[in-house]
Design an enzyme around this catalytic site. Structure first.
Site, PDB file in Angstrom:
ATOM      1  CG  HIS A  54      -2.029  -0.843   1.253  1.00 36.83           C
ATOM      2  ND1 HIS A  54      -2.949  -0.985   1.873  1.00 36.83           N
ATOM      3  CD2 HIS A  54      -2.325  -1.871   0.289  1.00 36.83           C
ATOM      4  CE1 HIS A  54      -3.954  -1.904   1.786  1.00 36.83           C
ATOM      5  NE2 HIS A  54      -3.502  -2.462   0.590  1.00 36.83           N
ATOM      6  CD  GLU A  56      -1.444   4.013   3.620  1.00 37.39           C
ATOM      7  OE1 GLU A  56      -2.615   4.263   4.006  1.00 37.39           O
ATOM      8  OE2 GLU A  56      -1.198   3.153   2.794  1.00 37.39           O
ATOM      9  CB  SER A 176     -18.114   4.746 -38.685  1.00 42.61           C
ATOM     10  OG  SER A 176     -17.060   3.593 -38.721  1.00 42.61           O
ATOM     11  NE  ARG A 192     -10.893   1.752 -26.203  1.00 42.07           N
ATOM     12  CZ  ARG A 192     -10.307   1.436 -27.537  1.00 42.07           C
ATOM     13  NH1 ARG A 192      -9.123   0.912 -27.908  1.00 42.07           N
ATOM     14  NH2 ARG A 192     -11.363   1.732 -28.885  1.00 42.07           N
ATOM     15  CG  ASP A 208     -16.084  -1.062 -36.585  1.00 43.91           C
ATOM     16  OD1 ASP A 208     -16.112  -0.798 -37.747  1.00 43.91           O
ATOM     17  OD2 ASP A 208     -16.709  -0.342 -35.546  1.00 43.91           O
ATOM     18  NE  ARG A 215      -3.954  -0.629 -30.973  1.00 44.20           N
ATOM     19  CZ  ARG A 215      -4.348  -0.869 -32.178  1.00 44.20           C
ATOM     20  NH1 ARG A 215      -3.691  -0.084 -32.978  1.00 44.20           N
ATOM     21  NH2 ARG A 215      -5.230  -1.450 -32.195  1.00 44.20           N
ATOM     22  CD  GLU A 296     -14.282   1.968 -26.639  1.00 41.70           C
ATOM     23  OE1 GLU A 296     -14.428   1.480 -27.981  1.00 41.70           O
ATOM     24  OE2 GLU A 296     -13.435   2.302 -26.364  1.00 41.70           O
TER      25      GLU A 296
END
Length: 365
Positions: A54, A56, A176, A192, A208, A215, A296
């Site tokens: 953690h 701390e 598109s 993302r 698509d 990436r 999405e």
């Protein structure tokens, strides 16, 4: 610099540190910590990834000098129970006490019901002075998905889509590329990394063949979730490039295809319904500790989430073009509302510009 400004300054540093854990700490929150002696930072740390130290402990490990009598700034309440995974670890409250820290500024309490104020109480009982609420809004926003999951009992669901001014995501010939400009698309891809999982429908895969990755070096790709009621997904799809995939399907699924996917190590959730029930799907996500999902699309998937009112945040990108046409593809389908008064209204709305493209960001609650 007065005391109050100094406190804000050090907590802001802790918040910046916490953000370094984005995409890596899920399903745990992002946390940052700074240790200060006489106005000087002597240690800093953040929760680097799930199942590691953690914030701390990370800060104390990198202290440049003794920290007895120091003040700690931490973006989330320290844990009071041993934490786990590859083996028991000492609670943060204990290591803070053992280090000799005298004061802890906490941005906000942990919304996990197993903690929920008990960490602060344990610090106070150990004789350590605490303050609460310093830059609390920023801390809450940083881990909004985590806190939603803990308080609402289901994943935080965000929806994103990119449209023309008349609400189209493709022409009548299904063209598109590209409605929004490069800047907007880069930002959309970067979203993302803020979510544990990204969700699309099978039609988007077939149309698509998306990669659905970030990436970006140093960023972890989200879990890819595909809604595919009959398992039409081609084995060569980019989303099946590794096993970081979850496919939701139904009793209509091709059994041979299901066996092939499972043998490859792909997780397949089978629902005994004709269609994929979103309420049950989210319960499955909860069981698997998936705290946040970015939806999405496409239009049918977004429409089903909207119809069931399980969207918590919206990222709507708009480009100043008009496509027109009854057969052009709309961003959101589904049943829709009967009356305007029933429309889902966004709150706390903010805007971003990408040259002539506009992003509208808003919450539904």
């Amino acid at each position: 610099m007065n005391t109050n400004l100094k406190d804000h300054f050090f907590m802001k540093i802790a918040l910046r540190l916490a953000k370094k854990g984005i995409s890596w700490t899920n399903p745990h929150p992002m946390v940052g910590s700074v240790i200060v002696i006489n106005g000087k930072i002597v240690a800093r740390g953040y929760h680097r990834r799930f199942s590691t130290d953690h914030a701390e402990m990370e800060a104390l490990k990198h202290a440049t000098e003794g920290v007895g009598g120091a003040t700690m700034y931490v973006t989330l309440e320290p844990c009071h129970l041993p934490y786990d995974l590859s083996g028991p670890r000492i609670p943060c409250v204990t290591i803070i006490r053992q280090a000799g820290i005298k004061k802890v500024h906490i941005a906000m309490l942990d919304s996990n019901p197993e903690v929920a104020g008990r960490g602060r109480i344990a610090l106070e009982k150990a004789g350590i002075q605490t303050t609460l609420g310093l830059l609390q809004e920023e801390a809450l926003h940083l881990n909004e998905a985590y806190h939603h999951f803990m308080t609402k009992g289901r994943p935080f669901v965000a929806a994103t889509f990119s449209t023309s001014l008349d609400g189209k995501i493709a022409t009548r010939t299904d063209d598109s590329k590209w409605i929004t400009n490069q800047q907007a698309r880069n930002y959309a891809r970067s979203l993302r990394g803020r979510y544990q999982a990204i969700l699309i429908g099978i039609n988007t895969v077939l149309r698509d063949d998306p990669h659905l990755g970030i990436r970006v070096k140093g960023k972890k790709d989200p879990l890819r979730i595909i809604l595919d009621s009959t398992l039409k997904i081609p084995s060569t799809s980019k989303v099946l490039r590794d096993t970081n995939v979850l496919i939701a399907t139904t009793k209509k699924a091709n059994k041979e295809k299901m066996k092939v996917l499972v043998d490859k190590g792909i997780t397949v959730i089978l629902f005994d319904e004709q269609g994929i029930p979103l309420s049950k799907l989210l319960k499955e996500f909860k069981k698997r500790k998936i705290i946040s999902v970015l939806v999405e699309g496409g239009g049918s998937v977004l429409g089903s989430f909207l119809d069931e009112r399980i969207i918590d945040k919206v990222y709507a990108f708009h480009s100043p073009i008009l496509i027109g046409g009854e057969k052009a593809v709309s961003a959101i389908k589904g049943e829709g509302v009967v009356a305007i008064n029933d429309a889902l209204k966004l709150k706390n709305v903010t805007f971003k510009r990408f040259d002539d493209n506009l992003l509208t960001i808003g919450y539904t609650n």
